[in-house]
Design an enzyme around this catalytic site. Structure first.
Site, mmCIF file in Angstrom:
data_model
loop_
_atom_site.group_PDB
_atom_site.id
_atom_site.type_symbol
_atom_site.label_atom_id
_atom_site.label_comp_id
_atom_site.label_asym_id
_atom_site.label_seq_id
_atom_site.Cartn_x
_atom_site.Cartn_y
_atom_site.Cartn_z
ATOM 1 N N CYS A 241 0.849 -1.205 0.000
ATOM 2 C CA CYS A 241 0.000 0.000 0.000
ATOM 3 C C CYS A 241 0.882 1.252 0.000
ATOM 4 C CB CYS A 241 -0.899 0.000 1.235
ATOM 5 S SG CYS A 241 -1.996 -1.427 1.270
ATOM 6 N N HIS B 184 -9.955 2.755 2.676
ATOM 7 C CA HIS B 184 -9.106 3.854 2.185
ATOM 8 C C HIS B 184 -9.549 4.554 0.911
ATOM 9 C CE1 HIS B 184 -6.522 2.382 5.283
ATOM 10 N NE2 HIS B 184 -6.133 1.332 4.613
ATOM 11 N N CYS C 271 0.123 3.853 13.953
ATOM 12 C CA CYS C 271 -0.202 3.084 12.756
ATOM 13 C C CYS C 271 0.706 3.406 11.598
ATOM 14 C CB CYS C 271 -1.594 3.454 12.274
ATOM 15 S SG CYS C 271 -2.819 2.480 13.027
HETATM 16 N N1 SAH Z 1 -2.308 -5.495 6.582
HETATM 17 C C1 SAH Z 1 -3.423 -5.261 7.394
HETATM 18 C C2 SAH Z 1 -3.085 -4.996 8.848
HETATM 19 C C3 SAH Z 1 -1.879 -4.168 9.140
HETATM 20 S S1 SAH Z 1 -1.973 -2.465 8.767
HETATM 21 C C4 SAH Z 1 -4.260 -4.123 6.826
HETATM 22 O O1 SAH Z 1 -3.804 -3.450 5.935
HETATM 23 O O2 SAH Z 1 -5.377 -3.961 7.290
HETATM 24 C C5 SAH Z 1 -3.018 -1.833 10.050
HETATM 25 C C6 SAH Z 1 -3.714 -0.540 9.690
HETATM 26 O O3 SAH Z 1 -2.776 0.554 9.625
HETATM 27 C C7 SAH Z 1 -4.388 -0.605 8.347
HETATM 28 O O4 SAH Z 1 -5.690 -0.083 8.393
HETATM 29 C C8 SAH Z 1 -3.485 0.278 7.514
HETATM 30 O O5 SAH Z 1 -4.170 0.774 6.415
HETATM 31 C C9 SAH Z 1 -3.084 1.335 8.488
HETATM 32 N N2 SAH Z 1 -1.900 2.094 8.069
HETATM 33 C C10 SAH Z 1 -0.861 1.670 7.356
HETATM 34 N N3 SAH Z 1 0.024 2.655 7.145
HETATM 35 C C11 SAH Z 1 -0.473 3.748 7.755
HETATM 36 C C12 SAH Z 1 -0.005 5.083 7.915
HETATM 37 N N4 SAH Z 1 1.156 5.480 7.419
HETATM 38 N N5 SAH Z 1 -0.773 5.934 8.604
HETATM 39 C C13 SAH Z 1 -1.930 5.530 9.142
HETATM 40 N N6 SAH Z 1 -2.419 4.292 9.038
HETATM 41 C C14 SAH Z 1 -1.704 3.399 8.348
HETATM 42 FE FE1 SF4 Z 2 0.458 -4.521 4.044
HETATM 43 FE FE2 SF4 Z 2 -1.546 -3.558 5.572
HETATM 44 FE FE3 SF4 Z 2 0.659 -2.081 5.058
HETATM 45 FE FE4 SF4 Z 2 -1.086 -2.560 3.104
HETATM 46 S S1 SF4 Z 2 -1.482 -1.388 4.995
HETATM 47 S S2 SF4 Z 2 1.150 -2.705 2.927
HETATM 48 S S3 SF4 Z 2 -1.720 -4.620 3.608
HETATM 49 S S4 SF4 Z 2 0.576 -3.965 6.224
#
Ligand code: SAH
Ligand code: SF4
Length: 397
Positions: A116, A224, A350
């Site tokens: 992502c 998202h 996060c």
């Molecule tokens: N891979 C799974 C779980 C891990 S990420 C998923 O994507 O749901 C956990 C959460 O953190 C997810 O909702 C993700 O979108 C969010 N996240 C990832 N990077 C982030 C960032 N830089 N700022 C805020 N939220 C983020």
């Molecule tokens: Fe992987 Fe979740 Fe991060 Fe997307 S947000 S790259 S699914 S850990």
């Protein structure tokens, strides 16, 4: 002879293992309780376990957690551990104390293959899946550390909730995930309610269906974006499982879910996905209007302020924008919350997880230096957990 790590086994697997040693299956329950309820790693400590079994285990088996590379405690009581998983890789686990709960944010993979755009783990690439033992070891270590450190009375627990929101996509490591979830739920293990264990996914549709059948727990879906065009760009997995399929899977999941809603996570990105028009598109999406198929998805929204990191080229929406976006959803009848950012001073928020280990070379250097930085947890942690929570065995007694 390879030494078995008993953290790899849920209770059924432990029973099979005991049988292989020529022991009765029920011994496995005793052993499982020593390991998970009491945090014992030393077989000699397990005094009521048959001597014959203890003798067989010695040398053949162990209870081995991962080495702690560092530990950081935030001024708000959040604690972040970095665990060495070998090969220059590390994963992070975060404990977040609140007044009425203690939440552990657990990793499922070293890195992540989904990629992502807004996620630092995604930018790091995929290294490998964690094993069941490595997933549960995060819990085992944190729970028993916290109990000792906070002097919790016997029979009370520090961790009441788990969110699979650390590094990695849990549903791309399904085979290891499910036994670990079962250990969290097991009354002879940690005895958490299904409602208090949340799997967060970027939308691996076939695995959402399997989780519903194998081990239904609370589900969070990282949405998202309200349209396929934008989501294809932000969450590349969307090209494989587009929104219509994802929404349909969410509805099927709710048939067996322990909660009657899906939590949609939505990371607020300035000028990308945060307009009022996009909030209205989201309303249409979850109501099942137009192209996205019939029927509403019962859901709540959790807006996450984006935690920026330089390589992303993205910035967080302003506070006012987040509030306005939330208002559109709320006025449309959706329960919407804005996630409080916790542990920001220790990069535990996060998407910041493993920010420090993105660069594997640097990670390696850090690990060889191996400074276990133990900053004492602030009193906030102790306060938050002081009430203590009864373990299932004590509760029912
Ligand atoms: N891979 C799974 C779980 C891990 S990420 C998923 O994507 O749901 C956990 C959460 O953190 C997810 O909702 C993700 O979108 C969010 N996240 C990832 N990077 C982030 C960032 N830089 N700022 C805020 N939220 C983020
Ligand atoms: Fe992987 Fe979740 Fe991060 Fe997307 S947000 S790259 S699914 S850990």
């Amino acid at each position: 002879m390879t030494v078995a790590n008993l953290l790899e086994f849920d209770r059924d697997a432990l029973a099979v293992y005991c049988e292989q040693l020529g022991e009765k299956r029920f011994r496995a329950t005793q052993l499982f309780r020593w390991i998970h309820q009491k945090g014992a790693a030393d077989f000699d400590q397990m005094t009521d376990l048959a001597k014959s079994l203890r003798d067989k285990l010695a040398g053949r088996a162990q209870v081995a957690a991962m080495a702690v590379v560092s530990e950081l405690a935030s001024s708000d009581g959040t604690i972040k551990w970095l665990f060495d998983v070998g090969g220059g890789n590390a994963v992070e686990t975060v404990f977040i104390p609140e007044d009425d709960r203690g939440t552990l944010c657990v990793s499922s993979q070293a890195g992540c293959a989904v990629g992502c755009r807004f996620c630092s783990t995604g930018h790091q690439g995929f290294s490998r899946n964690l094993s069941t033992g490595e997933i549960i070891a995060q819990f085992w270590f944190a729970e028993h550390q916290l109990r000792k450190r906070l002097n919790l009375p016997e029979g009370t627990r520090a961790i009441t909730n788990v969110v699979m929101m650390g590094m990695g996509e849990p549903l791309q490591n399904y085979a290891a995930l499910v036994p670990a979830l079962r250990m969290m739920l097991d009354d002879h293990g940690y005895g958490l309610s299904r409602r208090r264990v949340t799997v967060s996914t970027s939308g691996v549709v076939p695995m959402i269906d399997r989780l519903r059948d194998d081990c239904p727990v609370a589900l969070a879906v990282s949405l998202h974006a309200p349209t396929d065009a934008l989501r294809d760009d932000l969450v590349p997995l969307n090209r494989k499982y587009p929104l219509a399929e994802l929404m349909a899977a969410c509805k099927r999941y709710l048939d067996k879910a322990p909660r009657d809603f899906i939590t949609f996570e939505y990371c607020m990105l300035d000028g990308v996905n945060d307009s009022d028009a996009q909030a209205r598109e989201l309303l249409a999406l979850v109501r099942g209007d137009a192209a996205h198929g019939a029927g509403a998805v019962s859901c709540k929204f959790n807006l996450i302020p984006f935690n920026p990191f330089p390589e992303s080229g993205l910035t967080c929406s302003s506070k006012d924008r987040v509030a306005a976006f939330a208002r559109v959803l709320q006025e449309g009848g959706l329960i919407t919350t804005v996630r409080k950012t916790r542990g920001q001073d220790i990069d535990a928020a996060c998407g910041q997880l493993a920010g420090e280990v993105q660069d594997r070379t640097r990670a390696k250097q850090r690990m060889t230096r191996a400074p276990v930085q133990v900053h004492r947890a602030g009193s906030a942690v102790a306060d938050a957990i002081q009430a203590g929570r009864a373990l299932p065995s004590e509760r029912s007694a």
